[in-house]
Scaffold this motif. Structure first.
Motif, PDB file in Angstrom:
ATOM      1  N   PHE A 124      13.716  23.154   0.845  1.00  0.00           N
ATOM      2  CA  PHE A 124      12.359  23.613   1.120  1.00  0.00           C
ATOM      3  C   PHE A 124      11.859  23.181   2.504  1.00  0.00           C
ATOM      4  N   PRO A 125      11.983  21.888   2.872  1.00  0.00           N
ATOM      5  CA  PRO A 125      11.492  21.469   4.189  1.00  0.00           C
ATOM      6  C   PRO A 125      12.144  22.203   5.360  1.00  0.00           C
ATOM      7  N   SER A 126      13.379  22.695   5.176  1.00  0.00           N
ATOM      8  CA  SER A 126      14.059  23.399   6.271  1.00  0.00           C
ATOM      9  C   SER A 126      13.454  24.775   6.534  1.00  0.00           C
ATOM     10  N   ILE A 127      12.640  25.263   5.603  1.00  0.00           N
ATOM     11  CA  ILE A 127      11.981  26.566   5.790  1.00  0.00           C
ATOM     12  C   ILE A 127      10.581  26.288   6.318  1.00  0.00           C
ATOM     13  N   ASN A 128      10.436  26.334   7.636  1.00  0.00           N
ATOM     14  CA  ASN A 128       9.168  25.945   8.258  1.00  0.00           C
ATOM     15  C   ASN A 128       8.197  27.109   8.384  1.00  0.00           C
ATOM     16  N   PHE A 129       7.021  26.791   8.905  1.00  0.00           N
ATOM     17  CA  PHE A 129       5.933  27.778   9.033  1.00  0.00           C
ATOM     18  C   PHE A 129       6.371  28.996   9.842  1.00  0.00           C
ATOM     19  N   GLY A 130       6.984  28.739  11.033  1.00  0.00           N
ATOM     20  CA  GLY A 130       7.405  29.853  11.878  1.00  0.00           C
ATOM     21  C   GLY A 130       8.444  30.730  11.224  1.00  0.00           C
ATOM     22  N   ARG A 131       9.309  30.101  10.427  1.00  0.00           N
ATOM     23  CA  ARG A 131      10.354  30.861   9.752  1.00  0.00           C
ATOM     24  C   ARG A 131       9.771  31.769   8.669  1.00  0.00           C
ATOM     25  N   VAL A 132       8.796  31.257   7.929  1.00  0.00           N
ATOM     26  CA  VAL A 132       8.134  32.063   6.893  1.00  0.00           C
ATOM     27  C   VAL A 132       7.390  33.220   7.548  1.00  0.00           C
ATOM     28  N   ARG A 133       6.605  32.902   8.551  1.00  0.00           N
ATOM     29  CA  ARG A 133       5.821  33.931   9.253  1.00  0.00           C
ATOM     30  C   ARG A 133       6.738  34.983   9.863  1.00  0.00           C
ATOM     31  N   GLY A 134       7.801  34.532  10.550  1.00  0.00           N
ATOM     32  CA  GLY A 134       8.727  35.465  11.182  1.00  0.00           C
ATOM     33  C   GLY A 134       9.459  36.337  10.185  1.00  0.00           C
ATOM     34  N   PHE A 135       9.804  35.769   9.031  1.00  0.00           N
ATOM     35  CA  PHE A 135      10.512  36.549   8.009  1.00  0.00           C
ATOM     36  C   PHE A 135       9.670  37.733   7.557  1.00  0.00           C
ATOM     37  N   PHE A 136       8.409  37.481   7.203  1.00  0.00           N
ATOM     38  CA  PHE A 136       7.571  38.560   6.686  1.00  0.00           C
ATOM     39  C   PHE A 136       7.212  39.588   7.764  1.00  0.00           C
ATOM     40  N   MET A 137       7.277  39.203   9.030  1.00  0.00           N
ATOM     41  CA  MET A 137       7.020  40.154  10.109  1.00  0.00           C
ATOM     42  C   MET A 137       8.252  41.010  10.420  1.00  0.00           C
ATOM     43  N   LYS A 138       9.458  40.402  10.374  1.00  0.00           N
ATOM     44  CA  LYS A 138      10.660  41.073  10.884  1.00  0.00           C
ATOM     45  C   LYS A 138      11.583  41.620   9.799  1.00  0.00           C
ATOM     46  N   ASN A 139      11.507  41.074   8.571  1.00  0.00           N
ATOM     47  CA  ASN A 139      12.400  41.554   7.520  1.00  0.00           C
ATOM     48  C   ASN A 139      12.127  43.025   7.218  1.00  0.00           C
ATOM     49  N   LYS A 140      13.193  43.818   7.135  1.00  0.00           N
ATOM     50  CA  LYS A 140      13.051  45.269   6.999  1.00  0.00           C
ATOM     51  C   LYS A 140      12.324  45.689   5.728  1.00  0.00           C
ATOM     52  N   HIS A 141      12.352  44.835   4.710  1.00  0.00           N
ATOM     53  CA  HIS A 141      11.683  45.186   3.457  1.00  0.00           C
ATOM     54  C   HIS A 141      10.176  44.957   3.524  1.00  0.00           C
ATOM     55  N   PHE A 142       9.714  44.129   4.464  1.00  0.00           N
ATOM     56  CA  PHE A 142       8.295  43.793   4.537  1.00  0.00           C
ATOM     57  C   PHE A 142       7.636  44.346   5.803  1.00  0.00           C
ATOM     58  N   LEU A 143       8.075  43.896   6.978  1.00  0.00           N
ATOM     59  CA  LEU A 143       7.483  44.332   8.251  1.00  0.00           C
ATOM     60  C   LEU A 143       5.957  44.228   8.215  1.00  0.00           C
ATOM     61  N   LEU A 144       5.465  43.067   7.807  1.00  0.00           N
ATOM     62  CA  LEU A 144       4.027  42.871   7.659  1.00  0.00           C
ATOM     63  C   LEU A 144       3.327  42.796   9.002  1.00  0.00           C
ATOM     64  N   ASP A 145       2.060  43.149   8.961  1.00  0.00           N
ATOM     65  CA  ASP A 145       1.201  42.957  10.111  1.00  0.00           C
ATOM     66  C   ASP A 145       1.179  41.472  10.469  1.00  0.00           C
ATOM     67  N   GLU A 146       1.111  41.163  11.763  1.00  0.00           N
ATOM     68  CA  GLU A 146       1.161  39.771  12.218  1.00  0.00           C
ATOM     69  C   GLU A 146       0.088  38.908  11.550  1.00  0.00           C
ATOM     70  N   LYS A 147      -1.128  39.449  11.388  1.00  0.00           N
ATOM     71  CA  LYS A 147      -2.214  38.684  10.761  1.00  0.00           C
ATOM     72  C   LYS A 147      -1.890  38.347   9.310  1.00  0.00           C
ATOM     73  N   VAL A 148      -1.356  39.327   8.595  1.00  0.00           N
ATOM     74  CA  VAL A 148      -1.056  39.125   7.175  1.00  0.00           C
ATOM     75  C   VAL A 148       0.098  38.133   7.019  1.00  0.00           C
ATOM     76  N   ALA A 149       1.117  38.245   7.865  1.00  0.00           N
ATOM     77  CA  ALA A 149       2.247  37.311   7.802  1.00  0.00           C
ATOM     78  C   ALA A 149       1.784  35.878   8.068  1.00  0.00           C
ATOM     79  N   THR A 150       0.828  35.749   8.992  1.00  0.00           N
ATOM     80  CA  THR A 150       0.286  34.419   9.298  1.00  0.00           C
ATOM     81  C   THR A 150      -0.481  33.858   8.102  1.00  0.00           C
TER      82      THR A 150
END
Length: 587
Positions: A124-150
């Motif tokens: 769990f600790p290895s999955i940091n804030f930037g990694r979570v935010r970046g995943f939801f923004m860049k993952n092809k299944h999500f591609l969330l808006d930057e505000k929502v990913a944050t």
């Protein structure tokens, strides 16, 4: 619209709030008004082996928001995995998922020549804030808006990473580790191995004569359980996916040794470790004898005895029950042509019987089913007369009694009430009356704490055997026919029939609801409790009525329930008249 589509369509905090069932202002308050240092309670618990585990438990407001977000993300993950593969054998990640468990994970590695386990370091600790935010923004299944990913990352992270203890951490870790699962699964398939992951615990297994060097090799070139090193490809794929291997926890298990996966033995079938079963069995004996039990744990390298709570003991019994009983047909238990109760089943039932019938700090009321319990709970809470024997504002339920918990409608058979042979209905209560002495004899050497009350409908069902059971068990010389307010059957067991109606007519608990409630039309249908004349096109049953009463209880007058509640109070008075020794009554 699917959960994934709805999630992707979110553009701001308001959209996300409505998705998880919150008002935007309330979610914003949790996110931005509550200080970060006040959002979690941190503590440590000892690990099963050595050392301690750091837990960050969110405060109730944040936990509820995380739980709702986790529910949506579980739907999204299920949708993603459904598109990737189908079939039970295609499931590669088993941790923290609906209908999956350490048992389903272990089952994929049963009866194998080789079983390799290794762990991911600081999962769990290895999955940091930037990694979570970046995943939801860049993952092809999500591609969330930057505000929502944050916002998602702000809700899920604590001190810049996923905390152990938050409801969102497991599902987000599974989403992010999905790439790792696919990559390692491909390596496993190429080497004719089976791969699964449960949280940070990764397992490969195979029946090949020699374990494939494409996954791991024995550096000592000696015994099968020697010093094994993971292949360059495996180490590369783990690093490439953003994780790190815990080299100290790499283990190869050969068929002739005990093979375990996520704490379960998998040599010939999925089973719990023998020493765990023996330990829990001893704890049950101690708990019934003294109301306390202990277990030995290593703290700082030193073995110490730590007290085991009642909830923890019940959790272990439930765990053993689900693992050992996965292939057991419980419906055939105790029938002339069926099997006897296995040992693990008996231990679980003895614990539950002691907790329910012998040592409950509150009087226990067992109705004929879940719907009757709903009416009694509402009637006590809405009673205009003060009932200190039945009401307790300090308890979570608001009651001074404990209503027996039947499984929810649609639940599986294997739940605690079923272990006690109580699934609702007069037949189960009749069996309990017949066997009550036998079931409590070895549990009540110190006596009984509270009465146990069976609340039954005073109708044809009771006449068909239940009154006969009461007469036999109580040794009554006079007729038992439901005309008395209550019957003291044996020891601390009582039966309370619903009062007869005008003219001595049969009664059931719904008869004590206002007529406006039982005659109301719902969905164009009328209430009909009679199974013989029930027509699905015209009628609705007890479950629908009970759900309606539960929703509308604040506006319902329960004054007509007074005769029923009076009878329960009479039983409490009768039991309290017995002399007590150290808070218990001996019979």
């Amino acid at each position: 619209m699917s959960s994934l589509s709805r999630f992707r369509s979110c553009k701001n905090v308001s959209d996300l709030a409505y998705l998880v069932g919150y008002q935007p202002k309330k979610l914003s308050y949790i996110l931005y008004k509550i200080p970060d240092e006040s959002k979690y309670m941190e503590f440590e618990i000892p690990k099963a082996t050595k050392g301690v585990r750091k837990i960050s438990a969110p405060i109730p407001e944040l936990k509820l928001a995380q739980s709702r977000l986790a529910h949506v993300l579980q739907d999204c993950l299920a949708e993603i995995e459904k598109g990737q593969a189908s079939g039970e054998n295609c499931i590669i990640s088993h941790g923290f998922k609906r209908h999956l468990s350490i048992s389903t994970n272990g089952a994929r590695h049963v009866n194998r020549k080789w079983v390799l386990n290794f762990d991911l370091k600081d999962f769990f600790p290895s999955i940091n804030f930037g990694r979570v935010r970046g995943f939801f923004m860049k993952n092809k299944h999500f591609l969330l808006d930057e505000k929502v990913a944050t916002i998602v990352a702000q809700l899920a992270c604590h001190k810049g990473a996923l905390p152990q203890g938050a409801p969102t951490s497991p599902v987000i870790s599974n989403l992010i580790a999905n790439h790792l699962d696919i990559r390692l699964s491909r390596v496993a398939t190429k080497n004719r191995c089976t791969y699964t992951r449960y949280a940070d615990d990764i397992t490969f297994s195979t029946n090949k004569k020699d374990f494939p060097k494409g996954i791991a090799a024995n550096r000592d070139d000696g015994s099968p359980s020697g010093d094994w090193e993971l292949s360059k490809r495996i180490r590369s794929e783990v690093r490439r996916s953003g994780f790190e291997i815990n080299a100290k926890k790499t283990r190869m298990l050969f068929r002739r040794s005990r093979q375990d996966v996520t704490g379960l033995v998998v040599n010939t079938k999925v089973n719990v470790k023998r020493e765990l079963y023996k330990q829990v069995r001893a704890q049950v004996h101690s708990f019934i004898k003294d109301d306390v039990c202990f277990k030995k744990v290593k703290i700082g390298g030193v073995k110490r005895e730590v007290k085991v709570s009642e909830a923890a003991l019940e959790g272990m019994l439930s765990h053993i029950f689900w693992v050992k009983g996965a292939e057991f047909n419980y419906k055939r238990l105790n029938r002339p042509t069926g099997p006897n109760e296995p040992g693990f089943y008996r231990e679980y039932r003895r614990f539950l019987d002691y907790k329910t019938f012998v040592a409950s700090p509150q009087p226990v009321v067992i109705c004929e089913g879940i719907t009757d319990s709903i009416y009694i709970k509402c009637a006590i809470k809405r009673s205009k007369a003060a009932r200190p024997k039945l009401q307790d504002a300090k308890s979570l339920s608001g009651l001074a009694i404990k209503l027996f918990q039947y499984p929810k409608i649609g639940s599986k058979l294997r739940v605690p009430s079923s272990v006690q042979h109580l699934n609702g209905g007069t037949g189960d209560l009749k069996e309990l009356i017949h066997k009550y002495k036998v079931r409590t004899n070895s549990l009540a050497n110190r006596g009984f704490v509270s009465p146990v009350i069976l609340l039954v409908d005073n109708d044809q069902g009771s006449r068909e055997g239940l009154w006969g059971a009461v007469k036999t068990a109580s040794g009554a010389t006079k007729k038992v026919d439901g005309t008395k307010g209550y019957y003291h059957v044996t020891k601390n067991l009582y039966v309370v029939p619903t009062p007869k109606l005008t003219g001595g007519k049969d009664s059931m608990i719904e008869d004590f609801l206002p007529s406006s409630v039982v005659t109301q039309k719902l969905g164009g249908k009328f209430f009909n409790p009679d199974e013989k004349t029930f027509d699905r096109k015209k009628h609705y049953g007890k479950r629908i009525l009970a759900e309606k009463v539960s929703r509308d209880h604040a506006s319902i007058d329960f004054a007509s329930f007074s005769p029923v509640l009076d009878r329960i109070e009479e039983v409490l008075d009768h039991f309290s008249a017995f002399p007590m020794v150290q808070g218990r009554v001996k019979f």
